[in-house]
Motif scaffolding. Sequence first.
Motif: not given
Length: 792
Positions: A193, A405, A426, A517
Amino acid sequence: MAARGVEASTGGEISEESDERGSMWDLDQQLDQPMDEEAGRLRNMYKEKKFSAILLLQLSFQSLGVVYGDLGTSPLYVFYNTFPHGIKDPEDIIGALSLIIYSLTLIPLLKYVFVVCKANDNGQGGTFALYSLLCRHAKVNTIPNQHRTDEELTTYSRTTFHEQSFAAQTKRWMEKNPSRKNSLLILVLVGTCMVIGDGILTPAISVLSAAGGLRVNLPHINNGVVVVVAVVILVSLFSVQHYGTDRVGWLFAPVVFLWFLFIASIGMYNVCKHDLSVLKAFSPLYIYRYFKRGGQDRWTSLGGIMLSITGIEALFADLSHFPVSAVQIAFTVIVFPCLLLAYSGQAAYLRKYPHHVEDAFYQSIPKSVYWPMFVIATFAAIVASQATISATFSLIKQALAHGCFPRVKVVHTSRKFLGQIYVPDINWILMVLCIAVTAGFKNQNQIGNAYGTAVVIVMLVTTLLMMLIMILVWRCHWVLVLLFTLLSLVVECTYFSAVLFKVNQGGWVPLVIAATFLIIMYVWHYGTLKRYEFEMHSKVSMAWILGLGPSLGLVRVPGIGLVYTELASGVPHIFSHFITNLPAIHSVVVFVCVKNLPVYTVPEEERFLVKRIGPKNFHMFRCVARYGYRDLHKKDDNFEKRLFESLFLFIRLESMMEGCSDSDDYSICGSQQQQPHRDGNESRNLETFDTFGSVESVMAPVGVTKRTSHTVTGSSQMSGGDELEFINGCRDAGVVHIMGNTLIRARREARFYKRIAIDYVYAFLRKICRENSAIFNVPQESLLNVGQIFYV
């Protein structure tokens, strides 16, 4: 497809029974020669690959653009962030320069380039690469979906150690408690992260600092114009990411090389022209004198000095493009000396003009080369930003493969280079956050504080992971491990204590980004783990399937049903749920398990493992498709076609082995080791149990087991050719992809934070992420979703 035989027995049984097995045993030995030599070559492919001197120099030059762009652009903003309130004592410049020199020596040079880079996973770098290494050497993976056959992969390299060694004790200590495995995963996620935070902050500070040079030669331009120019450059940079770097990547190395050449030349010029005495900063004595003068400002200035070593996290994450030796040569021959000259030149200039500290880099440039230097600095900042963006994409892909993820679209942008990928979702998130940081802070100082916080936390995470790597992978003596860890922590904790003073001055930004995140990644992993546990606990017994008979108690309609499951063994609950609610099932059923392993890649020839479930007239198979964290499901890959090729190859090999047998003692089924001899009913029952595959182990398609299936299938047994014809006919009739749509809900008695995490956060992420059918390019007309709900 892996086509390895199975050990028919162990130890003395081999020598006792080898004479009784006849030509079948000889043929099996010829087909299944030990692959230790081939496996060793592939496992050490990266380490043992030799490069000529010219090629190594060429790779070293190319690594400048990919690996060192971020670290190389640090001179743009270091001195201003070190002295944001001005220089009060000229001697502080010497102390700050001495700190920069020894920071570059201890962290990037000694720790990262010569130690951490050697801890790569077959050339792959980053926190998840270290985690994959640890997962192969100890059972610390929180999702226990690995099988012993996975360890036979040629890329599944690992070392062994004595049971009484310190490494073995550490391994047992980590495996004993699930909370330790969970803590290790959280540590890896924190580091990941923070690198994602770097992907936001590096473009912001690099481009803004480069664009800030406009104010020096054009004094009438205010800071607002500089911010607008920086935002335009950033939008352009993120907008062209989908093209990849394959077409323009060849420009990166020359641009960064020119950058290093210019800053080194200007540094030498400034040292010779303004103050040669700055060279005394190479003595660490001036670090002591710097802090001896006291004051909190000198301690907090470490947060700015630490920016001189930013980019090392991208250095390690982008390692996969080049051999370690090329990266080491580039740093020691070009990067390190050029950076020392650049910082020394700025220090010499500031000794004479301390009031120019805000734009120290551009102010120290001779007027005759100002505009060429401005252009090169802007391009170098773009290259540096590209390096961190690419590193972020790579880490997201690795996290995705480890189930940490949500499923996002990953696009392969180059046919030549496997590591060049683009993650659209992203990319746009990074762009929005990067513009928000640039326009929100509007100055280098606060962005620098945020940047420093992210980098120092990544360094601390890397140190803790390296401690485990040195113990479990390298098997270093505990004294050496302790020495490395203590020296690293002393330096990094010192920097960490300094950046804590700047949390309220911009340092909170990476903490907020990383926390967001982290919540997303951990909640997704938790949901993935619970889904896997549900599949494991609710799988159907093979005895129940066999009890239904060849028709499974249903109408077997023409066609092939591909039942997707997360299980590599056992019959998934989705199958029983399906046949309980529908009165028909396809003539051929294949249970498909797609799983990611803690290896960087799985060779194509070892991708699929196939075995038969039950007797032949059941027409049920299992296929396990294995991927590494660097492997991609590309659009041009025909997953279904390759799956059937593997299935047909399995049937042909099975038929060939049956035809070669001169005894009724062997047949081809899902392979497992033979059990020791037993007498009476116990032996017969066990043999039948093994033949039907109730001992669920997914193995390579070629093996030898007791031929007791004839006692069950009788005359209905098909030959290999007939079965291939039958399956081809079913394939022509239609292939249906049956996928589970398992929903997770929190129990009513669950605590409120679990209800929020499962019912809201995880449910939202499931809603917006890609479906499995999109990943495997399953046409909608061939898709059948089977819904289930379970509570945690």
